[in-house]
Motif scaffolding. Structure first.
Motif, PDB file in Angstrom:
ATOM      1  N   HIS A   8      11.655  -4.029   5.066  1.00  0.00           N
ATOM      2  CA  HIS A   8      11.141  -5.336   4.633  1.00  0.00           C
ATOM      3  C   HIS A   8       9.867  -5.742   5.364  1.00  0.00           C
ATOM      4  CE1 HIS A   8      15.534  -6.464   3.335  1.00  0.00           C
ATOM      5  NE2 HIS A   8      15.008  -5.516   2.595  1.00  0.00           N
ATOM      6  N   ARG A   9       9.098  -4.768   5.810  1.00  0.00           N
ATOM      7  CA  ARG A   9       7.856  -5.055   6.515  1.00  0.00           C
ATOM      8  C   ARG A   9       6.660  -4.910   5.570  1.00  0.00           C
ATOM      9  NH1 ARG A   9       8.279  -5.115  12.129  1.00  0.00           N
ATOM     10  NH2 ARG A   9      10.286  -4.390  12.936  1.00  0.00           N
ATOM     11  N   PHE A  10       5.914  -5.978   5.414  1.00  0.00           N
ATOM     12  CA  PHE A  10       4.705  -5.948   4.612  1.00  0.00           C
ATOM     13  C   PHE A  10       3.525  -5.491   5.470  1.00  0.00           C
ATOM     14  CE2 PHE A  10       7.539  -8.606   2.276  1.00  0.00           C
ATOM     15  CZ  PHE A  10       7.152  -8.523   0.941  1.00  0.00           C
ATOM     16  N   ILE A  11       2.532  -4.898   4.832  1.00  0.00           N
ATOM     17  CA  ILE A  11       1.284  -4.573   5.517  1.00  0.00           C
ATOM     18  C   ILE A  11       0.503  -5.870   5.720  1.00  0.00           C
ATOM     19  CG2 ILE A  11      -0.962  -3.420   5.281  1.00  0.00           C
ATOM     20  CD1 ILE A  11       1.273  -1.494   5.901  1.00  0.00           C
ATOM     21  N   ARG A  12      -0.002  -6.065   6.926  1.00  0.00           N
ATOM     22  CA  ARG A  12      -0.775  -7.267   7.224  1.00  0.00           C
ATOM     23  C   ARG A  12      -2.249  -6.896   7.354  1.00  0.00           C
ATOM     24  NH1 ARG A  12       1.425 -12.169   6.933  1.00  0.00           N
ATOM     25  NH2 ARG A  12       0.733 -12.923   8.977  1.00  0.00           N
ATOM     26  N   HIS A  13      -3.082  -7.562   6.598  1.00  0.00           N
ATOM     27  CA  HIS A  13      -4.526  -7.362   6.725  1.00  0.00           C
ATOM     28  C   HIS A  13      -5.242  -8.642   6.319  1.00  0.00           C
ATOM     29  CE1 HIS A  13      -5.479  -7.009   2.399  1.00  0.00           C
ATOM     30  NE2 HIS A  13      -4.421  -6.237   2.279  1.00  0.00           N
ATOM     31  N   SER A  14      -6.521  -8.696   6.590  1.00  0.00           N
ATOM     32  CA  SER A  14      -7.292  -9.900   6.289  1.00  0.00           C
ATOM     33  C   SER A  14      -7.858  -9.834   4.872  1.00  0.00           C
ATOM     34  CB  SER A  14      -8.440 -10.064   7.291  1.00  0.00           C
ATOM     35  OG  SER A  14      -9.377  -9.003   7.130  1.00  0.00           O
ATOM     36  N   VAL A  15      -8.177 -10.983   4.327  1.00  0.00           N
ATOM     37  CA  VAL A  15      -8.953 -11.084   3.091  1.00  0.00           C
ATOM     38  C   VAL A  15     -10.057 -12.107   3.332  1.00  0.00           C
ATOM     39  CG1 VAL A  15      -7.027 -10.479   1.588  1.00  0.00           C
ATOM     40  CG2 VAL A  15      -7.481 -12.887   2.068  1.00  0.00           C
ATOM     41  N   VAL A  34      -5.197 -13.960   6.956  1.00  0.00           N
ATOM     42  CA  VAL A  34      -4.355 -12.781   7.136  1.00  0.00           C
ATOM     43  C   VAL A  34      -3.186 -12.891   6.164  1.00  0.00           C
ATOM     44  CG1 VAL A  34      -2.890 -11.477   8.718  1.00  0.00           C
ATOM     45  CG2 VAL A  34      -5.027 -12.485   9.530  1.00  0.00           C
ATOM     46  N   ILE A  35      -2.963 -11.816   5.389  1.00  0.00           N
ATOM     47  CA  ILE A  35      -1.984 -11.876   4.302  1.00  0.00           C
ATOM     48  C   ILE A  35      -0.956 -10.745   4.430  1.00  0.00           C
ATOM     49  CG2 ILE A  35      -3.568 -13.049   2.747  1.00  0.00           C
ATOM     50  CD1 ILE A  35      -2.888  -9.344   2.267  1.00  0.00           C
ATOM     51  N   SER A  36       0.103 -10.841   3.604  1.00  0.00           N
ATOM     52  CA  SER A  36       1.175  -9.837   3.548  1.00  0.00           C
ATOM     53  C   SER A  36       1.048  -9.059   2.252  1.00  0.00           C
ATOM     54  CB  SER A  36       2.545 -10.527   3.618  1.00  0.00           C
ATOM     55  OG  SER A  36       2.706 -11.208   4.829  1.00  0.00           O
ATOM     56  N   SER A  37       0.855  -7.746   2.362  1.00  0.00           N
ATOM     57  CA  SER A  37       0.505  -6.926   1.213  1.00  0.00           C
ATOM     58  C   SER A  37       1.582  -5.895   0.910  1.00  0.00           C
ATOM     59  CB  SER A  37      -0.827  -6.211   1.491  1.00  0.00           C
ATOM     60  OG  SER A  37      -1.201  -5.385   0.409  1.00  0.00           O
ATOM     61  N   ALA A  38       1.809  -5.654  -0.387  1.00  0.00           N
ATOM     62  CA  ALA A  38       2.752  -4.609  -0.818  1.00  0.00           C
ATOM     63  C   ALA A  38       2.448  -4.231  -2.257  1.00  0.00           C
ATOM     64  CB  ALA A  38       4.189  -5.069  -0.685  1.00  0.00           C
ATOM     65  N   HIS A  39       1.372  -3.449  -2.472  1.00  0.00           N
ATOM     66  CA  HIS A  39       1.023  -3.043  -3.837  1.00  0.00           C
ATOM     67  C   HIS A  39       0.330  -1.692  -3.823  1.00  0.00           C
ATOM     68  CE1 HIS A  39      -3.386  -4.005  -3.508  1.00  0.00           C
ATOM     69  NE2 HIS A  39      -2.928  -4.778  -2.530  1.00  0.00           N
ATOM     70  N   HIS A  40       0.543  -0.914  -4.877  1.00  0.00           N
ATOM     71  CA  HIS A  40      -0.139   0.383  -4.991  1.00  0.00           C
ATOM     72  C   HIS A  40      -1.109   0.399  -6.170  1.00  0.00           C
ATOM     73  CE1 HIS A  40       1.763   2.745  -8.415  1.00  0.00           C
ATOM     74  NE2 HIS A  40       2.412   1.596  -8.442  1.00  0.00           N
ATOM     75  N   GLN A  41      -1.197  -0.719  -6.891  1.00  0.00           N
ATOM     76  CA  GLN A  41      -2.161  -0.863  -7.975  1.00  0.00           C
ATOM     77  C   GLN A  41      -3.092  -2.030  -7.656  1.00  0.00           C
ATOM     78  OE1 GLN A  41       0.250  -1.242 -11.616  1.00  0.00           O
ATOM     79  NE2 GLN A  41       0.061   0.972 -11.888  1.00  0.00           N
ATOM     80  N   TRP A  84      -1.416 -10.628  -2.875  1.00  0.00           N
ATOM     81  CA  TRP A  84      -0.517 -10.546  -1.722  1.00  0.00           C
ATOM     82  C   TRP A  84       0.743 -11.392  -1.934  1.00  0.00           C
ATOM     83  CZ3 TRP A  84      -5.296 -13.120  -1.409  1.00  0.00           C
ATOM     84  CH2 TRP A  84      -5.252 -14.499  -1.157  1.00  0.00           C
ATOM     85  N   HIS A  85       1.585 -11.453  -0.877  1.00  0.00           N
ATOM     86  CA  HIS A  85       2.871 -12.145  -0.944  1.00  0.00           C
ATOM     87  C   HIS A  85       2.918 -13.301   0.054  1.00  0.00           C
ATOM     88  CE1 HIS A  85       5.210  -9.573  -3.700  1.00  0.00           C
ATOM     89  NE2 HIS A  85       4.376  -8.633  -3.286  1.00  0.00           N
ATOM     90  N   PRO A  86       2.485 -14.509  -0.363  1.00  0.00           N
ATOM     91  CA  PRO A  86       2.590 -15.650   0.543  1.00  0.00           C
ATOM     92  C   PRO A  86       4.038 -16.049   0.814  1.00  0.00           C
ATOM     93  CG  PRO A  86       1.921 -16.360  -1.649  1.00  0.00           C
ATOM     94  CD  PRO A  86       1.873 -14.857  -1.649  1.00  0.00           C
TER      95      PRO A  86
END
Length: 260
Positions: A153-160, A182-189, A224-226
Motif C-alpha cells: 500500500h505504498r504510493f510513489i511520492r514525487h513532486s509536480v 508532493v503527491i502520491s502516484s500509482a499509474h502505468h499509463q 495522482w491519489h490525494p
C-alpha cells in the motif's frame, strides 16, 4: 435520512468489489475510507458503481448530485480512444464502467456540475473529450508506480509543478509550496494526446501530464491519489472545497439539463 443542508457528492467507482481479488479490494477500500473521512463532514455522499449502472444509470444518478468524483481503477478500454489491446501490463477492462464514467463527464460538461477525476478518473476525462492515452510508461516502476503497491500500500511520492493561473492552482493554493506539490502516484499509463477543450494544469519532473482541466466547464483531473491515507489530508480538503466553490444552484443545473 438525507441532510438537505449539505451539498450532495456522487462518488463513482468501477465496482463494489472485484470478484476473487482481495488485494485490489483492500487498497480500494483504504482509498474510499480516506475520501469519506474528508467528505462526510460537509457533503452528503452517493456511491455509484459504473459497471452496474452503465451510461444511462450513471447519468441518472448524477442528477441528484451537486458535484462528482470519479475514483481510480483499472485501465480504460482501448476501444474508447482508438487504441489496441495486447499492450504491456494490460489488465482486466470494465467496458460498461468506462461507458458509465464517460457519461458522467459528458453530464458534468453539459450541466456545469463540478467534477474531479482521480487517476483513472483523469484518463476518463481526457478520453471523454476525445484525447488518447499512452498505454504503458517505460520505466514506470519506481517513478510513477510501486509494483508491490497491492501488498504494501505504498504510493510513489514525487513532486509536480502546478501551472500558474489554472483552476487547479486556485484549488490547491493552501497546500502549494510556490508552484510545487508532493503527491502520491500509482499509474502505468498517462495522457498521450491532450483532448481539445482541455489544458494541462500540472506536470511531473519527467514531463508527464499530472493534471488537466476543462477550459469551459468546472472539470479537473489529477493523475495522482490525494486520497492516499499516507498523504496530507489537507490536499484532499482543498480539492473538495474547490468542488463546493464551483457548484451551481440545483435549480439552475436542472434547467440546463432539461434544455440539453
Amino acid at each position: 435520512m438525507t441532510n438537505h443542508t449539505k451539498p450532495t457528492l456522487l462518488i463513482s467507482n468501477v465496482l463494489p468489489a472485484r470478484p476473487g481479488d482481495e488485494a485490489y479490494n483492500n487498497i480500494c477500500m483504504r482509498l474510499w475510507d480516506r475520501l469519506l473521512q474528508a467528505a462526510l463532514p460537509t457533503w452528503n455522499v452517493i456511491r455509484e458503481y459504473a459497471q452496474e449502472d452503465g451510461a444511462e444509470g450513471a447519468a441518472l444518478r448524477a442528477q441528484a448530485a451537486d458535484a462528482i468524483i470519479i475514483m481510480g481503477g483499472e485501465d480504460v478500454h482501448p476501444l474508447n480512444y482508438g487504441g489496441s489491446q495486447g499492450y504491456k501490463r494490460e489488465g482486466r477492462h470494465w467496458y460498461r464502467a468506462d461507458q458509465g464514467q464517460l457519461a458522467l463527464v459528458d453530464y458534468a460538461a453539459r450541466t456545469g456540475t463540478p467534477l474531479l477525476g482521480i487517476c483513472r478518473g483523469m484518463q476518463i476525462i481526457n478520453t471523454a473529450f476525445g484525447g488518447t492515452l499512452e498505454q504503458h510508461i517505460d520505466g514506470a516502476d519506481g517513478t510513477h508506480t510501486n509494483p508491490t503497491i497491492l501488498s504494501d500500500h505504498r504510493f510513489i511520492r514525487h513532486s509536480v509543478r502546478v501551472e500558474t493561473d489554472s483552476h487547479l492552482e486556485r484549488a490547491l493554493t493552501p497546500v502549494l509550496t510556490g508552484s510545487e506539490l508532493v503527491i502520491s502516484s500509482a499509474h502505468h499509463q498517462r495522457v498521450a494526446r491532450l483532448a481539445e477543450g482541455l489544458q494541462v494544469s500540472a506536470y511531473a519532473p519527467d514531463g508527464t501530464i499530472e493534471a488537466i482541466e476543462s477550459i469551459d466547464a468546472p472539470i479537473i483531473g489529477v493523475q495522482w491519489h490525494p486520497e492516499d491515507p499516507a498523504a496530507d489530508i489537507s490536499q484532499l480538503h482543498a480539492l473538495l472545497g474547490h468542488l463546493d466553490a464551483r457548484r451551481a444552484p440545483r435549480l439552475e443545473r436542472a434547467s440546463t439539463t432539461l434544455v440539453a
